[in-house]
Structure formats: C-alpha cells, structure tokens
Design a protein around this motif. Sequence first.
Motif, mmCIF file in Angstrom:
data_model
loop_
_atom_site.group_PDB
_atom_site.id
_atom_site.type_symbol
_atom_site.label_atom_id
_atom_site.label_comp_id
_atom_site.label_asym_id
_atom_site.label_seq_id
_atom_site.Cartn_x
_atom_site.Cartn_y
_atom_site.Cartn_z
ATOM 1 N N PRO A 203 0.831 -1.216 0.000
ATOM 2 C CA PRO A 203 0.000 0.000 0.000
ATOM 3 C C PRO A 203 0.857 1.254 0.000
ATOM 4 N N ALA A 204 0.232 2.362 -0.337
ATOM 5 C CA ALA A 204 0.947 3.624 -0.520
ATOM 6 C C ALA A 204 1.636 4.092 0.763
ATOM 7 N N ASN A 205 1.021 3.806 1.939
ATOM 8 C CA ASN A 205 1.628 4.303 3.176
ATOM 9 C C ASN A 205 2.976 3.649 3.472
ATOM 10 N N ALA A 206 3.252 2.510 2.810
ATOM 11 C CA ALA A 206 4.549 1.861 3.009
ATOM 12 C C ALA A 206 5.665 2.629 2.324
ATOM 13 N N LEU A 207 5.306 3.545 1.420
ATOM 14 C CA LEU A 207 6.315 4.337 0.713
ATOM 15 C C LEU A 207 6.825 5.494 1.570
ATOM 16 N N ASN A 208 6.246 5.663 2.752
ATOM 17 C CA ASN A 208 6.701 6.699 3.672
ATOM 18 C C ASN A 208 7.325 6.003 4.889
ATOM 19 N N PRO A 209 8.643 5.759 4.840
ATOM 20 C CA PRO A 209 9.247 4.850 5.816
ATOM 21 C C PRO A 209 9.617 5.491 7.157
ATOM 22 N N GLU A 210 9.476 6.834 7.302
ATOM 23 C CA GLU A 210 9.940 7.472 8.536
ATOM 24 C C GLU A 210 9.300 6.859 9.781
ATOM 25 N N VAL A 211 7.990 6.597 9.697
ATOM 26 C CA VAL A 211 7.288 6.032 10.858
ATOM 27 C C VAL A 211 7.837 4.642 11.192
ATOM 28 N N THR A 212 8.066 3.835 10.146
ATOM 29 C CA THR A 212 8.607 2.482 10.356
ATOM 30 C C THR A 212 9.985 2.540 10.987
ATOM 31 N N ILE A 213 10.829 3.442 10.481
ATOM 32 C CA ILE A 213 12.193 3.562 11.015
ATOM 33 C C ILE A 213 12.164 3.968 12.487
ATOM 34 N N MET A 214 11.305 4.931 12.831
ATOM 35 C CA MET A 214 11.239 5.389 14.218
ATOM 36 C C MET A 214 10.694 4.307 15.142
ATOM 37 N N LYS A 215 9.787 3.475 14.622
ATOM 38 C CA LYS A 215 9.274 2.380 15.436
ATOM 39 C C LYS A 215 10.381 1.365 15.722
ATOM 40 N N LEU A 216 11.169 1.041 14.694
ATOM 41 C CA LEU A 216 12.282 0.104 14.882
ATOM 42 C C LEU A 216 13.317 0.666 15.853
ATOM 43 N N LYS A 217 13.471 1.987 15.839
ATOM 44 C CA LYS A 217 14.388 2.626 16.785
ATOM 45 C C LYS A 217 13.837 2.542 18.209
ATOM 46 N N GLU A 218 12.540 2.740 18.349
ATOM 47 C CA GLU A 218 11.912 2.712 19.672
ATOM 48 C C GLU A 218 12.034 1.340 20.330
ATOM 49 N N ILE A 219 11.965 0.291 19.502
ATOM 50 C CA ILE A 219 12.081 -1.060 20.078
ATOM 51 C C ILE A 219 13.536 -1.547 20.078
ATOM 52 N N ASP A 220 14.458 -0.617 19.840
ATOM 53 C CA ASP A 220 15.895 -0.858 20.012
ATOM 54 C C ASP A 220 16.471 -1.865 19.021
ATOM 55 N N LEU A 221 15.870 -1.944 17.829
ATOM 56 C CA LEU A 221 16.435 -2.819 16.792
ATOM 57 C C LEU A 221 17.448 -2.069 15.930
ATOM 58 N N ILE A 222 17.225 -0.780 15.743
ATOM 59 C CA ILE A 222 18.172 0.020 14.979
ATOM 60 C C ILE A 222 18.570 1.225 15.812
ATOM 61 N N GLU A 223 19.666 1.876 15.411
ATOM 62 C CA GLU A 223 20.095 3.083 16.105
ATOM 63 C C GLU A 223 20.430 4.162 15.073
ATOM 64 N N ILE A 224 20.225 5.420 15.454
ATOM 65 C CA ILE A 224 20.487 6.555 14.575
ATOM 66 C C ILE A 224 21.498 7.455 15.270
ATOM 67 N N ASN A 225 22.650 7.632 14.628
ATOM 68 C CA ASN A 225 23.676 8.495 15.189
ATOM 69 C C ASN A 225 23.157 9.939 15.210
ATOM 70 N N PRO A 226 23.126 10.575 16.392
ATOM 71 C CA PRO A 226 22.536 11.928 16.477
ATOM 72 C C PRO A 226 23.357 12.998 15.768
ATOM 73 N N PHE A 227 24.623 12.713 15.475
ATOM 74 C CA PHE A 227 25.487 13.729 14.877
ATOM 75 C C PHE A 227 25.433 13.736 13.348
ATOM 76 N N ASN A 228 25.333 12.527 12.747
ATOM 77 C CA ASN A 228 25.348 12.480 11.276
ATOM 78 C C ASN A 228 24.156 11.738 10.681
ATOM 79 N N GLU A 229 23.206 11.308 11.558
ATOM 80 C CA GLU A 229 21.982 10.625 11.127
ATOM 81 C C GLU A 229 22.255 9.305 10.394
ATOM 82 N N LEU A 230 23.405 8.693 10.651
ATOM 83 C CA LEU A 230 23.666 7.386 10.051
ATOM 84 C C LEU A 230 22.830 6.327 10.777
#
Length: 833
Positions: A352-379
Amino acid sequence: MNNTILFDFPFVNRNNERNLIKNYRDASQRGDILWLCGASGCGKTTLLKEVLDNKIDDTFCIYINQDPSDSSGNYIKNLLKVLQKVANIKFRDFIKIHYTSIFKGSKILIIYFFKRKGIDISDFADYLYDQTTYIIDLNQKKQTADKVLDSYIQYIIEHHNKKLIIVLDDISKLDINTQDILINLIQRHVENKHVRFILVTSKEDKGDNDNLEKIIYERIPVNRLELFPFCDITYFYNILNKSFDIKKEDYKFIELIFKICDGNPEKLKEILRYLLNAGAIQYDISDNKAQFEWTSIDTSMLEQFVEFSLESYRLEERIILIILSVFGISIPLPLLCELNSFVIQKLFKWLPANALNPEVTIMKLKEIDLIEINPFNELVSIRHDLISFSINQKIDKKLIEIPKSMWSGTFLHFIKTHNLKNSISIDDYAYLYCLHAYQSSESNWEKINFGFGSYLCRKKKFANAYKFFNQLLSSKSFCSSKQNIIIAHCCYELGYYDQAAQLIDSVDIQEISIENRYFAYYIMAKIYNMVFRKEDALLAINNSISLTEPYSEANISAVNIKHFLLWEMGGQKSRSEAHKIYYKYVNYFRNNDQPCASVAKLYRTCSDYYRGNDVIELLNKATIIARTYDDEYEYACCNNNLGFEYFRQGNITQAIKLFDLAIEILTRIKPHEVSYAQNNRAVIDMLCEDYYVALDKLLSASIINCSPYAGLTIAVNLSICYALLGKKKEAYTQLHLLQENEYFIQNTDPTVIRKCHNAMAFVYDRFSDEEACRYHCCVGLHYSKNTFSIDKISKIASKYLPDVSVLKKSENLYTQYCSSTPYDHWLLTYSHD
C-alpha cells in the motif's frame, strides 16, 4: 581430544585483580576483608581458584560455595566439612574431647554419649541457628555454638601453625539467617591476623539479598574489588586458542560471539554448547585442537541470544532491516528513506501507498531498540551485528523469498541512477558499486572489483582491498600473472603468507613485462622467505637485483632481503657472504647526508652484524630516515630493533618505552606485525617475574601472529613462561606443538635450533625430566658455542652431563643479557621485510 577440553578455559588477564588477591593472601598483618563482586559468569571463581589453588607452605585455603539445589543450611554444613578436611581431627572428636553436654532453654540435657560419639556436623549446624542452645565445656561453662566454631578454627591454626583463608562464595544466594551467621563469624575474627575471609557476591542476586550490601558495609571493614566482563576481545581469542585452531575466517564470527556474550566467559560456554549441538565444532579424538564449521549454524537458534526473529515483524519493517543488513554501510537517514521507496517500487509493487513513507517504520524500529540513529550524522545501522548476520544467513540459505542477487541488483540500479555524492564518500560509493556488482553477477564485476582493489592497495588499505580480491580468486579464468602478483602482494601485507605463496606459484614470469619484473621477483622473494622456502627466495631476489642499478632505491631493498636470507640460512659460507654484502652497503651509505628511504631498512638489521654503540648509532639514523620519509611502519620496526639493543645492554626502561611505541604504531597500521614487539614486551615481563602479564601478551601475540619464525619464538617463550608458573601440562603441550612444527623440523638456522633446544632443556630441567633434558642439553651446547646463550645452557647441562662446566661469554657490555635469567631469552627484530 574430547569435548570437556573445550570448556576447560585457561586463566587470562585479571593481572591487577590477581595481584591484589595474592597480596591479601600473603600479607603478614591483618587487613580489611576482601569482598569480590561482579556479574554472574564473569570469572570470579576462576580468578580465586587460580590464585588460591597454588599450594603455599604457611597457608590453608578453603573454598565454600552454594549449590543451586541446596538449602542455605547446607552451606554451613559444607563449611564445617571443609574445615574438618584441613584439621588433623574430626569435628565430632574435637567436641568429644573438649565438651560434655548441651544446655537447651531452661533444661540441661546430659549427653552421656559425648565422650563416645561427640556431635554430628548436621546437628551442630542446626545449633548455630538456635541462640537458646549452649554447649557445656569441661569447666562446666556455657558456650554458644558460634564460640565453639571459633575454638575449632583456632585449634586448626595453632596445631598446624598456618594461616587460614576462607572463601565464602555465593553468599548473596543465601537466606538472611545464614548470611547473619557468616557475617558474625567474620566480625569475631576481624582482628585475628591468622584468619582471612574473602566474600564473593553476584550482582544478579536480588530479592532477599537487597540488604546484604548495607550489612557488609556497616558491620565489617572491607576492601571491595569488582570484577567486570572482558572488554577486550583479545582475551576471548586467548581462551579459545587453547582448544581451537583459529583461522582468519573465524575472526568475524568470534567477534560476533564476543558481542553476544558481552565479554562474559560463562556465556561463552553457553554459546560453545550450542555450537557443539549444532555441529559447528568439529574435532577428532586424535586432534590437538578443534575447528569451527560456521556453515552448520542454524540462524534461528542464534537469534535466541538477542531475542530476535525476523518473521515476527511486519513486511515494511523487514524491508528496512534487510536493506540495513545487505546494503553494506550505515546509511544516512534521508538516503535510507529514498532507497526504501526505490526498493518497494522495484520489488514490492503490491504494498500500500503508506509503506512508501518509511519514517514512521524507522522510528518504530528505533523505539524497540532494533536500529540506532547516530545523532550527529543521522547514520542508521542495526543495533546488533548478530541481527545483520542472521538476516544475511537467511538470504544466503534462501529462507527469504527474494534472493540476494535481486537485492544487490536493485541496490546497484539505485547507485547508478541516483546522485549520491552529497550522501556518501567516493570510496564508499566505489565500495558499494563493487560489492553489488559482484553479488548481482554484473557482467564485468571482475574488472570492477580488481580495479577498486588495486586502487585500495595503492592507498595501502590492504584489508579493504583483500575483500574484493578474495572474491576474484573464485574466478580462476580472470586473474593473469600480473594480477596474481598484485593480489599476492596484498596477501603478504596482511600476513596471509600461505595464500600469497600459492598465488606466486601460479605466476608465469614471462607474462610479466620487463619493467614490472623487478617488483614481481622482489615480492616473490619476500613471500618465499616467510614460508621458509629460502632457496626459492634467494633465486628470486638475485633475479630482482640483476634488474637494478647499484645503490639505487630498488637495489638497496633487494640487497637487504638477500643478506638477511643468507644470514638465516646459516652455515659459515652463507653468513660470511652476508657479512660481506652488509658491510659493503653500510660503509657506502654511512657518511651519506641524504640517504634514500631504503637505507632505513638496511640499517635496522644491523644488530646481526654490529655490537654496542655502532648498533645504537645505525638504528638512530634509521629512525631519522623513516621519519624524514614519513614511513610509520619503518619507524615502528626501527624502534623495536633499537629496543632490542637497549635490552641487550641492560637498559630495560628504554627498551620498554621503544617496544611500547612499536606496539602502539603497528596496532594501528599493521596489526599482524604486532606479534614481534608484543613478544619482546612479554620477555621483559618475564624478566621482571610478572609471568601472568607476560602470558597474556604471549597468548595475544600467538593469535595475531602470521609469521612461522615468530610463531616458533612465541611458542618457545610460552613454554618457558608456563614452566616458570609451574604449569607442567601447559608447558609440555607447547613443547609438543613445537616439536611437531614443520618449520622447526626443517629449519637450518643455527639461532632457531639453539633457542628451541635450550628452551626444551630449561623446561625439562624445571620439571626434573632428566632423560629429555640431557638430549636437549647436548644439542643446545653444540649450537650455543660462542653465543650469548652459552651461560644458561651450560649451567643446566652441568647437572646432567659429565665433564661439562659452567661457561661464560666474555662481553662486558652484555653481561646482564647473558646471565640475568636461568633461561635463554628469545626476542625478535624486524628484519624480514
């Protein structure tokens, strides 16, 4: 071997903690109670047993722990039983001799069988919990059970005239009443310099024990020593190296295991049990060491260690996780969003079209500690390497519907069609292009990978280059002789000498252009030297020299290899020729104010030919040349060799400084070469009688070492170090491996033969193995004539061989070097390159 050997971990590191416990054990005056705490499985018990299990003439060391299935009451009974073992009298007999009856409450119970039977340990343990029960002594005085226990302990001390060290392990697992009995026992003996207590607690033990720390701090004087899991993976390598034949392809998996275990040795045993059940550890009864078979690993089983299952996540979440695992680098957040949309459009058009907007998915994965985002360079990256490993394994084993080739093909398409210059570096761009060209089987992937690998070699990024060259080696039709020379050079620089030799053997020199033949022959010589093919190396270096102008940069580099080869091949004729060549070149350049870079290599081998101030002068010149040409590797090698000369002259402080400097530089730029300087640093620790520190350094050196020659040296020093620690089994194991080493068996270098046999003589003498020692003394004496080794070997040989007297080499400058220890030092200089 058998499976139990895999779990018999050697003692590694913990040198500061070991020394603190040893000092506490050996102190003549009363000190604060030692309290050892730390996470379960981090090695507290192993550390204590390593220090306390060694027999000491004036000390009894006893150890009590809590079995998980036991009640706290049994802990007290175990304490009494262990005390009974070191006493010369059973506890019931001690009671029978010194006490008559029991007073309980308001009534005297006359126990007529005291004189015949005494009190059973189980009954007495119960009395310690009952403050209304007294035991009547021969003078009809009432004593509580704890006072009787004190009398028994004092009897043991006085009768044996020894100190008593009592280790109370796992007290955090006990109930409050039992803890109180033990704390009271310690309080009563705080001033008794003949009794020492060591308390051991685990951080995980909570609940009823939350108050234990408060009780300890408020009621007894303690010196708290906290033990932490290993933070350096080197110690895991040292543990595994005892039982495993570790290969370079094992490193990434061991790094993965280290992260899973968080440096905890007990968790490592848990992983090994899993790997054994999974068939990922292979060994035979006749093998000395086991081997890892990583292809047998079931990823779903590994996932349990990080509580991860890819299938439990929604498809759009799985896509993000797969992209981060397969793409190859950490991805800037905006680029990840753009790449995710591109992947969905190409591979998941039905989403579905909402899957083309991944920001929400990425933030959810971050919240459950599966991924991490470097605060300095957003890697953005996956939190745990095991998750990436598991996902890649699933794709490789076709457990995910879309194969890796399609993922990589899509990534390659994205790289080609999008402007990434503002998102990633040029080198990252080239790396990703090569990686996904290979994984998607792009038509010209071999040419692309070789080109980038060659570029990385020119920048001396050999480890990165090897990743691409290694992929090429499966494509036999692609690699020409010229390409094999370049790849072999890369392997050589990384210490992969056997692989480099195989590549060199496939080279047809006639396919190499005239202008490139000097380099081809030069690389051949260096590689053949490292795999002990000295004759082949000498032939190649002579061919290389023939293509150079005398005293040119290339000529000096090649001549330096030649004189070194002649020296190592031994024999009067070879060494005489080496001397002649070396003196000729040194005399030519010695007064040259502007020598070329290769002269530093020439000077750094001077300790084979000169002594004393001449060596210091030439090596100082070599360091200046290295710095002039900004050659960090050469500078490190020269400082190591200078440290060796200072060591020979007895200036240990300066030697330490220079060895440490070499270690620091080489760790950063050429890790596999660190083993030489690390070995030398360990020899100094042995000289200072800090054998455990030396052992750690030698074990680390043996793991990272790639040189067969250095491997012999490290094995010899390990056998000596184990012997000095009284570890016969480990010392003999090293000697056995040494005697089976093909490089030792085939070696003609007099130095190697002398050092190896002298070490064997020392170890066998240390453990009074007369027959074995006699043989090695004979060989060692023969090869030690007119060398610095004669002092040590003649002293040992005089015990076993008739008509052998203690001999000395008369060189005042090196008196300390010759006689400072009963064993023969073996240090390493950087001469091979």
